[in-house]
Design an enzyme around this catalytic site. Sequence first.
Site, short mmCIF file in Angstrom:
data_model
loop_
_atom_site.label_atom_id
_atom_site.label_comp_id
_atom_site.label_asym_id
_atom_site.label_seq_id
_atom_site.Cartn_x
_atom_site.Cartn_y
_atom_site.Cartn_z
N SER A 177 0.72 -1.06 0.05
CA SER A 177 0.10 -0.19 -0.08
C SER A 177 1.01 1.32 0.23
O SER A 177 1.79 1.51 -0.80
CB SER A 177 -0.96 -0.18 1.20
OG SER A 177 -1.99 0.78 0.97
N ASP A 428 -8.42 -5.62 -5.97
CA ASP A 428 -8.08 -4.41 -5.01
C ASP A 428 -8.46 -3.23 -5.63
O ASP A 428 -7.75 -2.78 -6.89
CB ASP A 428 -6.66 -4.48 -4.50
CG ASP A 428 -6.14 -3.47 -3.66
OD1 ASP A 428 -7.07 -2.63 -3.26
OD2 ASP A 428 -4.89 -3.06 -3.84
N HIS A 453 -5.79 -6.52 -1.62
CA HIS A 453 -4.94 -5.47 -1.24
C HIS A 453 -3.68 -6.08 -0.38
O HIS A 453 -3.69 -6.87 0.48
CB HIS A 453 -5.47 -4.40 -0.36
CG HIS A 453 -4.96 -3.32 -0.13
ND1 HIS A 453 -4.50 -2.49 -1.32
CD2 HIS A 453 -4.43 -2.67 0.79
CE1 HIS A 453 -3.90 -1.30 -0.85
NE2 HIS A 453 -3.93 -1.24 0.65
#
Length: 494
Positions: A177, A428, A453
Amino acid sequence: MSACLCFVFLFFSIVAEATYSPGGFHHLSSVRQKKKASKSKHELPFETRYFPQNLDHFSFTPDSYKVFHQKYLINNRFWRKGGPIFVYTGNEGNIDWFASNTGFMLDIAPKFRALLVFIEHRFYGESTPFGKKSHKSAETLGYLNSQQALADYAILIRSLKQNLTSEASPVVVFGGSYGGMLAAWFRLKYPHITIGALASSAPILHFDNIVPLTSFYDAISQDFKDASINCFKVIKRSWEELEAVSTMKNGLQELSKKFRTCKGLHSQYSARDWLSGAFVYTAMVNYPTAANFMAPLPGYPVEQMCKIIDGFPRGSSNLDRAFAAASLYYNYSGSEKCFEMEQQTDDHGLDGWQYQACTEMVMPMSCSNQSMLPPYENDSEAFQEQCMSRYGVKPRPHWITTEFGGMRIETVLKRFGSNIIFSNGMQDPWSRGGVLKNISSSIVALVTKKGAHHADLRAATKDDPEWLKEQRRQEVAIIEKWISEYYRDLREEQ
């Protein structure tokens, strides 16, 4: 990413810049149930240490030498002097949270005999330069940015290698991320410190209109469509019903009852954001096996939500179906007697992202009429006004692409960068802002159709599907190649 902040723009307000972090967009009403569930029940296999870090790496004024203590975690169980060092570039939150959800590094440490290091991002968790006053104003928050964070990591890594008298150890950085963005940027900015980066679910192209503004929400809608067209339609229609209930006499009282709130609602938007947050977060963490990152959830929770919606008898209200589906996210354990929708907590130490969103992390978004979520248009002027009102600062929407690039990334990095893995799962919503095609022989994109994710960074389980196992095998093989090439070059120098 990743949550609640002391200053939250409403999820579907007129303001539509990056009020979400890749680690998990920040959403007021979901916090209490989510945070309670996502704490690790197991003690992490790391030693906690603190590094004396300079406040400002880019000036030489007396104030820049102020020292704060940056937290980092270390595991040397498998390491031998001269062996590789695997470093996680910390995200917007407590480093323990990310360490407990990045089991991949622990899984592969024995094979590589690697030292593991997880470094906490400045201004998050315990690494607060001004203690409890760190987030009080732009005067202190002005030292919170990605460039300072990358310099923190570089200085800590160099110092650690010197203290270990193992300065020739190769370093590979990992991140998911926002942490994945930092890992990629670290490789580009500090190639003399790291030999390669695994950047998982890193939306480094979600800036400066490089990708369509609707891409994030388009991906969420597609996830639910793929699970069930009826499910998608029910959620899309639920917003009109919510609006209709709220405008009735005693409408908020009725909504409070329908949504089983712990306290009476003051705004219909609290209920709307609560519902929206459940669908967005669940799309992000649509892992193939049961997980407890943002909340405890079963495997493929989007499908499970849609089974709940599709299982209602004909004639049931769309809003009741949407509420039942959202309850899977907030109350999968069944332990919540009521839902707190208008209270903020920040158990993971995420407070700070809102300032980053108001300064450098300007990731504009909008939501189209084709989405299953309430539509809205990006409004940069309103966003700027709110940032000025809260912090007295204006967003710099072009700074990230100026500092790190992004425009024409294939052409630029093909002749410049090397040794970066960009991994993404197309379920995601952040994947649409990631690198999805190979740029060169050593800057590669590993893309999975069903991935969520940074699913690849999670610990392996016996129930992992073959596509996930194969993705991790490819990552290990690439990292092994980097390290082998490094040691070969090192021998040739001697």
